[in-house]
Design a protein around this motif. Structure first.
Motif, PDB file in Angstrom:
ATOM      1  N   ARG A 566      36.723  46.129  40.089  1.00 59.66           N
ATOM      2  CA  ARG A 566      37.882  45.289  40.407  1.00 59.66           C
ATOM      3  C   ARG A 566      38.017  45.064  41.911  1.00 59.66           C
ATOM      4  O   ARG A 566      38.560  44.048  42.343  1.00 59.66           O
ATOM      5  N   THR A 584      44.431  43.859  34.922  1.00 61.10           N
ATOM      6  CA  THR A 584      43.312  44.058  33.994  1.00 61.10           C
ATOM      7  C   THR A 584      43.164  45.493  33.533  1.00 61.10           C
ATOM      8  O   THR A 584      42.443  45.760  32.563  1.00 61.10           O
ATOM      9  N   TYR A 587      44.339  45.479  30.048  1.00 62.56           N
ATOM     10  CA  TYR A 587      43.754  44.521  29.108  1.00 62.56           C
ATOM     11  C   TYR A 587      42.704  45.189  28.231  1.00 62.56           C
ATOM     12  O   TYR A 587      42.043  46.155  28.639  1.00 62.56           O
ATOM     13  N   PHE A 611      37.408  38.849  28.385  1.00 66.72           N
ATOM     14  CA  PHE A 611      37.079  40.215  28.800  1.00 66.72           C
ATOM     15  C   PHE A 611      35.917  40.694  27.929  1.00 66.72           C
ATOM     16  O   PHE A 611      36.107  41.096  26.786  1.00 66.72           O
TER      17      PHE A 611
END
Length: 675
Positions: A566, A584, A587, A611
């Protein structure tokens, strides 16, 4: 009469009017009138503060010594460079630290000192004695005095410096103590840096929809009515002026060949010398200066073995990539396999005041011939083998090669002298005679009267003339038709200003800004259309196959990213919404999402993404690194707390830098809290 005076009501009245008449007079004469000494202190002060609840005036900040602040900044720079393997002294940075940096640190130090006083964190006498004892442990009084003399400090200056640093450290630690971190927060932070994710995405640029926006006058007017404050302009003014420009004088200067030759001969050693340089690569084995004997022996044996391999024909660059412990040998922080072969990117220069790896490294590197490899070299960083790839001999650039540079320097020197002489004459003319208007002064000075466009008054800059920030308050006080009583000066010109017209701050009528409104309206509507397109694509797509099918139907391409952490998201899609790295974390693989690229308020694109997968790091490895993760995260939280606290303090107790000092450094400073 006496009977009346004995009356309590009469006495109250007399006392009331006495207070009303006497106290304001006292305040005016003793509180508001500034002495010449105070005015001089204000002129020289670097920073002003407004911290008196009863006062409306800025006062010079005298509680913080700028010299101590500058010394502390130099110490910080020294520590940073030494941490990168670059040896340098504080004196190397003295001329590089700007007044703005010093002012910013003074501001922070003042706020922290106030906090220390309020919370009882001041440095005590026993604490000061303990710090002095630790600093000079085991040294005699004579040795301490000699050391202070070498540092250029008195005992009092040293004590003040220690008190200053310790007070600020206590205040910062008081703020830092509020920093907390749960195990869950630490795991989340670890995932941001270590977990690799992979996505497939469709990018929908907002510019693609600009041509689809229907523009009507009614729509533009409605947009203007809603966003009219965005088109507000500040106070503006138009000036007439008489000026002597340095640029004009420079064009008049035509130095002779004799003058150029004389200048070259005088300055060739300091301005046109070519220092010896060497492009080198090295192999470094880390070895602290206080390393144990066994560690020194092991490192020495290893470096000697490497030297023997190189002498036997081994490739230096390959050995550097395999054995060098220099972190700068990595060509890509995200890919440890990419190395530089030990190459040092900047050439080693003979005249460089700051040298990577220290003076001994420089001395040996500059003594090598091309393709020559040194014997092992010991520095503060460790042990090195140095190979010279290319060397340039010292010398002096010939006159013909630098003739144009010399001409520019001589022309500039001549122009500066003439500029100041003409400026002095202009000042004497204005001070020595009385002029009824600017035109009569211009006629006497034999200079044309020029006219500026409307300019932002607070910006204090006239195109082609430069800044008048130091005289802004004086210029603001001019009435239309008035001109300045004195000659103003900046780096570019000497000048006299006359105010021709002033326009107060206002929102221009729609007709005046219609083109700006049109541009903003089209951008806004295009973003809305792109957003609607992205939402429609997200609504239609339930799976990756759906996303690919509907994207292709709309003319978009589905792109698959490489695995990335990330922290590396910006490499995949530059300008990705900063919240992406945190959102995220919650997620699930196999889900579809929508995010923005660029400023979320005015994005350059919308991104619909799938994703695809995630590679969670080992929890066992997390436990091993927990202490380091906690320390790094708490440091981040502490700095965030300090930044937030300083932001609040700037709002509660505003400061401003002295405009005159800022102007000397070529900066325009807003009226308040410009730091």
């Amino acid at each position: 009469m006496l009977k009346q005076l004995r009356s309590r009501r009469m006495m109250k009245g007399i006392m009331f009017w006495t207070l009303v008449l006497v106290i304001p007079s006292f305040v005016f004469f003793y509180g508001w009138q500034r002495s010449e000494q105070q005015r001089e202190a204000e002129r020289l002060s670097l920073l002003f503060v407004k911290d008196r609840w009863w006062g409306l005036r800025w006062r010079p900040l005298t509680e913080i010594d700028p010299a101590i602040v500058q010394q502390e900044l130099a110490r910080q720079y020294e520590g940073i460079l030494q941490g990168q393997g670059i040896e340098a002294t504080r004196e190397d940075f003295s001329n590089l630290i700007t007044s703005r940096e010093v002012a910013r640190q003074m501001q922070e130090a003042y706020y922290l000192q106030r906090l220390a006083e309020q919370e009882g964190l001041a440095v005590t006498e026993p604490e000061l004695r303990a710090m002095l004892a630790q600093a000079f442990a085991g040294q005699t009084s004579d040795a301490i005095r000699r050391q202070l003399a070498q540092m250029g400090m008195t005992e009092e200056q040293l004590a003040n410096d220690l008190i200053y640093r310790e007070t600020l450290a206590k205040a910062r630690n008081y703020i830092f103590a509020r920093a907390k971190a749960s195990l869950f927060e630490l795991w989340q932070e670890y995932l941001i840096g270590q977990e690799k994710i992979q996505i497939q995405y469709v990018r929908i640029p907002t510019d693609d929809f600009a041509g689809k926006v229907t523009v009507t006058t009614d729509a533009l007017r409605a947009y203007y009515d809603t966003h009219s404050s965005a088109y507000r302009v500040g106070d503006r003014a138009q000036f007439r002026y008489v000026a002597i420009r340095l640029e004009d004088i420079t064009r008049e200067m035509h130095p002779t060949t004799e003058a150029l030759t004389a200048y070259y001969e005088k300055h060739k050693k300091d301005l046109f010398a070519i220092p010896r340089t060497a492009e080198v690569r090295h192999i470094m084995l880390k070895l602290p200066t206080d390393a144990a004997t066994t560690a020194v022996e092991a490192a020495t044996k290893k470096i000697n073995d490497l030297a023997a391999k190189i002498k036997g024909g081994a490739d230096f660059a390959q050995l550097a990539d395999e054995f060098s412990e220099d972190p700068l040998n990595s060509a890509d922080a995200s890919d440890p396999s990419r190395k530089r072969g030990g190459q040092i990117l900047s050439p080693v220069r003979e005249n460089a005041p700051v040298v990577p790896y220290g003076d001994e490294f420089k001395r040996v590197a500059l003594a090598l011939q091309p393709d020559q490899v040194s014997s092992p070299v010991r520095t503060a960083m460790g042990l090195h083998l140095i190979k010279c790839d290319k060397a340039t001999s010292a010398g002096i650039r010939p006159f013909e090669e630098v003739k144009d540079e010399v001409a520019d320097l001589v022309r500039s020197e001549m122009a500066e002298k003439e500029f100041n002489e003409r400026g002095r004459a202009l000042k004497e003319l204005l001070a020595g005679r009385s002029f009824s208007n600017l035109d009569s002064f211009a006629e006497a000075a034999k200079l044309p009267v020029e006219e500026s466009p409307l300019v932002d008054l607070d910006a204090a800059r006239i195109p082609g003339l430069g800044s008048f920030i130091d005289d802004l308050e004086l210029v603001k006080d001019l009435m239309e038709g008035e001109f300045t009583e004195g000659v103003l000066r900046n780096r570019e010109a000497y000048f006299v200003l006359e105010l021709k017209k002033k326009e107060p701050a206002h929102i221009p009528p729609f007709e005046k800004v219609i083109e700006s409104v049109r541009e903003d309206y089209v951008t806004s509507q295009a973003a809305q259309l792109a957003h609607a397109e992205a939402r429609d694509l997200l609504r239609q797509s339930k799976t990756l196959d759906d996303l690919k099918k509907f994207a292709e139907a709309k003319g978009y391409t589905l792109v698959q990213s490489e695995p990335f952490t990330r922290e590396q998201a910006d490499r995949v899609l530059p300008g990705l919404d900063p919240l992406f790295r945190h959102l995220t974390l919650g997620y699930t693989v196999g889900t579809l999402h929508l995010t923005t690229q660029g400023d979320p308020r005015s994005p350059i694109a919308y991104v619909v993404w799938y994703f695809e997968k995630r590679e969670e790091p080992s929890r066992e490895q997390f436990r091993k690194e927990l202490a380091q993760v906690r320390a790094e995260y708490l440091m981040y939280v502490q700095q965030a707390l300090l930044k937030e606290w300083l932001h609040d303090m700037r709002r509660i107790i505003p400061t401003r830098m002295n405009p005159a000092i800022a102007r000397e450094e070529g900066e325009a400073v807003p009226a308040e809290d410009s730091l």
